[in-house]
Design a protein around this motif. Structure first.
Motif, short mmCIF file in Angstrom:
data_model
loop_
_atom_site.label_atom_id
_atom_site.label_comp_id
_atom_site.label_asym_id
_atom_site.label_seq_id
_atom_site.Cartn_x
_atom_site.Cartn_y
_atom_site.Cartn_z
N ASP B 33 0.83 -1.18 0.00
CA ASP B 33 0.00 0.00 0.00
C ASP B 33 0.88 1.25 0.00
N PRO B 34 0.78 2.09 -1.06
CA PRO B 34 1.62 3.29 -1.09
C PRO B 34 1.42 4.15 0.15
N ILE B 38 4.33 5.39 2.54
CA ILE B 38 4.58 6.82 2.71
C ILE B 38 4.44 7.21 4.18
N ALA B 39 3.44 6.64 4.85
CA ALA B 39 3.21 7.00 6.24
C ALA B 39 4.33 6.51 7.15
N GLY B 40 5.02 5.46 6.72
CA GLY B 40 6.16 4.98 7.51
C GLY B 40 5.74 3.89 8.49
N ASP B 41 6.74 3.32 9.16
CA ASP B 41 6.50 2.17 10.01
C ASP B 41 5.73 2.51 11.28
N THR B 42 5.80 3.78 11.70
CA THR B 42 5.22 4.13 12.99
C THR B 42 3.75 4.54 12.89
N ALA B 43 3.20 4.58 11.67
CA ALA B 43 1.84 5.11 11.49
C ALA B 43 0.79 4.14 12.05
N THR B 44 -0.28 4.69 12.58
CA THR B 44 -1.40 3.87 13.03
C THR B 44 -2.29 3.56 11.83
N PRO B 45 -3.14 2.52 11.90
CA PRO B 45 -4.05 2.21 10.80
C PRO B 45 -4.94 3.40 10.45
N ASP B 46 -5.36 4.18 11.46
CA ASP B 46 -6.19 5.35 11.19
C ASP B 46 -5.48 6.38 10.33
N GLN B 47 -4.21 6.62 10.70
CA GLN B 47 -3.42 7.59 9.93
C GLN B 47 -3.29 7.14 8.48
N ILE B 48 -3.03 5.82 8.31
CA ILE B 48 -2.88 5.29 6.96
C ILE B 48 -4.19 5.45 6.20
N ALA B 49 -5.32 5.17 6.88
CA ALA B 49 -6.61 5.28 6.22
C ALA B 49 -6.88 6.71 5.76
N SER B 50 -6.54 7.68 6.62
CA SER B 50 -6.83 9.06 6.24
C SER B 50 -5.88 9.51 5.13
#
Lengths: 294, 313
Positions: B33-34, B38-50
């Motif tokens: 998933d791009p 892009i969000a990086g390893d520390t991102a939460t699923p919510d951050q990735i979704a937004s």
């Protein structure tokens, strides 16, 4: 005629052996290049026999040692023996050079044959190739490796992408002129199947120029691998390559320039001999040169 | 002639469209998933979704492509993920050091390479020719950064004539600009000189075999005049072409040279973007450099038809 002159040309033994026209002269420089390349290939392929040390063994006590009997080219910032690393590093660099050349030539040959023979495919293929040629090779490789991660195979593929268009153009131009030849028309009129025409009648015309092209691709791939490593995008330093040995040396350059100069020298000599051999082959295969000789 | 020029300009469109497609696909054909990358390893699923939502990744891929193309046609290269500023602004900010050094390097290369190539053609098969050809092959074979480090070692570290690295704009004084720019430009020049000298030699050798050259000699025209006026002028077209196509090489070289000499140009911008996985900047840089390459070659082609009376389409 040809037989007479062939018999009377002194020193034509090698040229005749290679199937070259009589009177083709090979100077001394290509022989030196060949010897140098063979030497580099041998010492890197048999690196385990020639390396005085383990190329990845860390030795904190021996950091940045100058040249000595124990470490002929000194050691790097982790105490690793530079000579051993350069010898082993050649394995990866040469592998990348040869593999890139092989894949680019095979893929480019296939695409070029199709583009040269089928008008419909030609326009589309050539526009795509134009687009790939417009992207600077290093940038394309940088982007691909950045996204897919650096491994020997991803580096090879990344470099191959920008080399293929040059092969396609070469093959296509040869096919375009060869397909007008009577023997191709004859084959078509006899109802020869298309793959057979492509393979048996058109492909052989491309072989000689492709060999020359392959040497240039090999040289350029070795250079691009070095650039990728140098920019910090290459293969990790636990697998030494000429590029990443130099990348490692960057930090300590002012203190110990030889960390860049030794691998740089070996890489340059290797690429130089490949280029000289490529030039020699091109000059000998060039039909205009043959005319001049005659 | 006008018809040809229009056709030649129109031919740029499909090439640039395919470049855009390639640049788009390089990112989108990535496994995974791009947004997550892009969000990086520390991102939460919510951050990735937004992030997915804001990047338009929930749309079908062709819709995404055309949205992106639409943006490009408005001259908008997107927004940097790292700094949040527009890629256009980033590039505009960083392009001048690169252009200044590239330009200096082209001028130096042509000034060195054309005389060298002419000398080689004039002394064809003799010592001078061999020397020039040897320099030229060597120029191709040494990586640019090794050339750069040798120059730094000799001129900056040992002789202390020039600064080791850094950049000064010409507006800060031409002398200071040149002091900082000369080593980077020389580094870029090595491969470029090799290429141009070779082409000059080959092109001139071709021309020197022509009948009108023999005629000129027979008329008693001086050798130098024949070489320069009758020879070099007619050999100019392939030389100009190679100066243009070599531009791509220069653009690749810039990435390396700016890294060696610590110059805040678009090459450094690219490497910083690659290290930070700042994809819009990488995409923008590839589009920009390809665009420059295509444009330079277009201008050269047009220049032929305008200036060379022998070329008619």
């Amino acid at each position: 005629m040809a037989d007479v002159s062939r018999a009377t040309t002194p020193g034509g033994g090698i040229a005749r052996l290679l199937g070259l026209p009589p009177g083709t002269r090979i100077g001394v420089v290509p022989w030196i290049a060949l010897a140098m390349l063979l030497f580099i290939v041998l010492v890197t392929v048999f690196a385990p026999l020639f390396s005085p040390h383990d190329p990845i063994a860390l030795s904190p006590l021996n950091r940045l040692k100058p040249s000595s009997a124990e470490f002929p080219l000194g050691t790097d910032a982790y105490g690793r023996d530079v000579l051993s690393r350069v010898l082993y590093g050649g394995q990866v660099s040469l592998l990348i050079g040869v593999a890139t050349a092989a894949i680019a030539v095979v893929a480019g040959l296939a695409i070029g044959l199709v583009a040269g023979f089928f008008r419909l495919a030609d326009a589309l293929i050539m526009r795509v190739m134009d687009a790939f040629m417009a992207i600077p090779p290093v940038l394309l490789a940088v982007a691909l490796v950045a996204i897919h991660g650096a491994s020997v195979s991803s580096v090879i593929l990344a470099i191959t992408f920008s080399e293929i268009p040059r092969v396609v153009r070469l093959v296509r131009s040869i096919v375009l002129s060869a397909r007008e030849e009577p023997y191709v028309e004859a084959a078509i009129s006899l109802g020869t199947r298309m793959p057979v025409i492509l393979w048996r009648h058109l492909m052989p015309n491309t072989l000689a120029p492709l060999i020359v092209q392959a040497t240039y691709i090999c040289a350029s791939a070795i250079l691009i691998e070095a650039i990728l490593s140098f920019l910090g995008l290459g293969i990790g330093t636990e697998t030494p390559s000429w590029g990443n040995i130099m990348a490692d040396g960057r930090t300590y350059f002012m203190l110990k320039p030889s960390l860049i100069f030794w691998p740089g020298l070996v890489l340059s000599l290797c690429v130089l001999s490949i280029n000289i051999l490529g030039d020699t082959a091109r000059d000998m295969l060039d039909p205009r040169m043959r005319k001049r000789e005659a | 002639m006008l018809g040809y020029i229009v056709k030649r300009i129109l031919a740029v469109i499909p090439v640039m469209a395919i470049v855009a497609l390639i640049v788009f696909l390089i990112l989108r054909l990535t496994p995974g998933d791009p947004a997550a990358i892009i969000a990086g390893d520390t991102a939460t699923p919510d951050q990735i979704a937004s992030l997915r939502e804001s990047m338009g990744l929930n749309e079908p891929i062709y819709v995404q492509f055309f949205q992106w193309i639409g943006q490009l046609l408005h001259g908008d290269l997107g927004t940097s993920l790292l700094s949040g500023t527009s890629v256009n602004a980033l590039i505009a900010d960083r392009i001048w050091p690169t252009l200044n050094i590239a330009l200096l390097s082209i001028v130096m290369s042509v000034a060195i390479a054309v005389p060298l190539g002419t000398l080689a053609a004039w002394r064809h098969g003799r010592f001078g020719d061999h020397v020039v050809m040897a320099i030229s092959v060597a120029g191709f074979s040494v990586p640019a950064f090794v050339v750069g480090y040798v120059l730094i070692k000799v001129f900056a570290a040992d002789l202390r004539w020039l600064p080791v690295q850094g950049y000064r704009a010409p507006s800060q004084g031409m002398g200071e600009f040149l002091r900082h720019a000369i080593l980077p430009a020389m580094t870029l020049t090595a491969a470029y000189v090799a290429l141009t000298a070779r082409m000059t030699r080959a092109s001139l050798l071709n021309v020197l075999g022509e009948d009108y050259i023999r005629t000129a000699h027979a008329k008693g025209v001086k050798d130098v005049t024949v070489l320069l006026r009758h020879g070099l002028r007619n050999a100019a077209v392939p030389i100009l072409t190679v100066v243009g196509t070599g531009f791509a090489m220069l653009l690749s070289g810039v990435v390396v040279v700016e890294s060696v000499f610590n110059i805040p140009g678009i090459g450094r911008l690219t490497i910083d973007a690659v290290m930070a996985r700042d994809y819009p900047v990488i995409q923008g840089m590839i589009l920009l450099t390809s665009g420059i390459y295509v444009l330079v070659n277009l201008l050269i082609d047009i220049a032929y038809t305008v200036f060379d009376p022998r070329i008619r389409y």
